[in-house]
Design an enzyme around this catalytic site. Sequence first.
Site, mmCIF file in Angstrom:
data_model
loop_
_atom_site.group_PDB
_atom_site.id
_atom_site.type_symbol
_atom_site.label_atom_id
_atom_site.label_comp_id
_atom_site.label_asym_id
_atom_site.label_seq_id
_atom_site.Cartn_x
_atom_site.Cartn_y
_atom_site.Cartn_z
ATOM 1 N N HIS A 112 -7.914 8.584 -4.110
ATOM 2 C CA HIS A 112 -6.675 7.785 -4.154
ATOM 3 C C HIS A 112 -5.781 8.264 -3.021
ATOM 4 C CE1 HIS A 112 -3.338 5.851 -6.850
ATOM 5 N NE2 HIS A 112 -3.070 5.708 -5.565
ATOM 6 N N HIS A 126 -3.760 6.505 0.424
ATOM 7 C CA HIS A 126 -3.414 5.381 1.294
ATOM 8 C C HIS A 126 -3.276 5.932 2.700
ATOM 9 C CE1 HIS A 126 -2.338 2.826 -2.238
ATOM 10 N NE2 HIS A 126 -2.075 4.015 -2.772
ATOM 11 N N HIS A 161 -4.856 -0.358 -8.780
ATOM 12 C CA HIS A 161 -3.721 0.400 -9.298
ATOM 13 C C HIS A 161 -3.260 -0.288 -10.582
ATOM 14 C CE1 HIS A 161 -3.519 2.173 -5.337
ATOM 15 N NE2 HIS A 161 -2.374 2.796 -5.555
ATOM 16 N N GLU A 174 0.859 2.712 -13.365
ATOM 17 C CA GLU A 174 1.710 3.692 -12.666
ATOM 18 C C GLU A 174 3.132 3.477 -13.197
ATOM 19 O OE1 GLU A 174 2.178 3.018 -8.441
ATOM 20 O OE2 GLU A 174 2.948 5.050 -8.066
ATOM 21 N N ASP A 198 -2.325 10.393 -2.950
ATOM 22 C CA ASP A 198 -1.661 9.089 -2.848
ATOM 23 C C ASP A 198 -1.091 8.862 -1.445
ATOM 24 O OD1 ASP A 198 -0.948 6.607 -3.848
ATOM 25 O OD2 ASP A 198 0.668 7.336 -5.145
ATOM 26 N N ASP A 199 0.095 9.402 -1.153
ATOM 27 C CA ASP A 199 0.762 9.221 0.153
ATOM 28 C C ASP A 199 1.328 10.568 0.580
ATOM 29 O OD1 ASP A 199 0.810 6.113 0.369
ATOM 30 O OD2 ASP A 199 1.519 6.546 -1.665
HETATM 31 N N1 HPA Z 1 1.518 2.494 -5.823
HETATM 32 C C1 HPA Z 1 1.477 1.252 -5.390
HETATM 33 N N2 HPA Z 1 1.346 0.943 -4.106
HETATM 34 C C2 HPA Z 1 1.245 1.930 -3.221
HETATM 35 C C3 HPA Z 1 1.273 3.244 -3.622
HETATM 36 C C4 HPA Z 1 1.416 3.540 -4.998
HETATM 37 O O1 HPA Z 1 1.451 4.691 -5.462
HETATM 38 N N3 HPA Z 1 1.154 3.981 -2.495
HETATM 39 C C5 HPA Z 1 1.046 3.131 -1.452
HETATM 40 N N4 HPA Z 1 1.102 1.883 -1.890
HETATM 41 ZN ZN ZN Z 2 -1.609 4.594 -4.693
#
Ligand code: HPA
Ligand code: ZN
Length: 337
Positions: free
Chosen positions: A15, A17, A195, A198, A276-277
């Site tokens: 996971h 991006h 996704h 969340e 994630d990021d």
């Molecule tokens: N959630 C949804 N979209 C996203 C995320 C996330 O955590 N990170 C980058 N795009």
């Molecule tokens: Zn994500």
Amino acid sequence: MDDRFGMTLPKAELHLHIEGTLEPELMIALASRNGIDLPLSSVDAVRQAYEFTNLQSFLDIYYRGTEVLRTAEDFSDLAAAYLRTAHAQGVRHVEMFFDPQTHTSRGVPMGAVIDGLTAAIAEAEASLGMSGALIMCFLRHLPVAHAMETLEAALPHADRIIGVGLDSSEVGYPPSMFVEVYRRAVAEGFVPVAHAGEEGPPEYVWEAIDVLGARRIDHGIRSMEDPALVRRLAADGIPVTVCPLSNVRLQVVDRLTAHPLPAMLDAGLSVSINSDDPAYFGGYIGDNYTAVGAELGLDRATLAEIARQSFRSSFLPQRRRDALLAEVDAAVDGDAS
Ligand code: HPA
Ligand code: ZN
């Protein structure tokens, strides 16, 4: 606990991006290379802007950052920087998300994005012994028809993309909206993930698995609110890619010590830990392992089991998966001796 254990443990990142790995230094360098004026021009000023209250407040900044990415070389430089850092934090295999619509809507050709990312992955395979694959995500806040057009535009590149995902603003955009897009994607041979759960409710996770046929759920932490859903995820072994530091930074959980990860493990879910990021959320994957080890009291055996789970949850061929699982065993044995 020895801080280095979670860092060096061999692991897969499932996971991630790639646009979320754009560090301020590279953002500024690419802006300069491409003749773009950034509203914030110092690394410190950019980093100070990274204060988020929810998913949307992050996405607004994240999409703006991507504007410096123009050429195949930019995407290659971006992915190469991530792969170097990930390798230093134990990553042996990555299944990397990218958001084609973010780039094609700015006039960047899909082929340039994919050429750049695949070049960096090929280089990491050759020089670092890593493996990597691409999953293209549809932006759920844009029209469904745009996702379908994006899928069609990706078909000439299908041999370089393993799967499709769904990301961006979650609440108000239930997975079932994208049923036709996913049906077509699966018919074309892409593996479906999404996704869900969340910020969105457990119903979105049900839709992701039952309507879209998702083979993995990204985030999924709100599944814990629905015992029947937890039983379903556990019974079917549907992996959940958890991103602890992301959840704290986007205020999806109040603090790391309140994260549902231990409850997810206790419930028998197939959990992996991911970043994630990482450029926006204060840590790469090894930092996530280290933080949950320290703050949630997960011991080495548990972290090693999560690392094994990351390989089992991947879409790797059996041989490479088995080889990487053996690397986890070797790391655990080496650590004990
Ligand atoms: N959630 C949804 N979209 C996203 C995320 C996330 O955590 N990170 C980058 N795009
Ligand atoms: Zn994500």
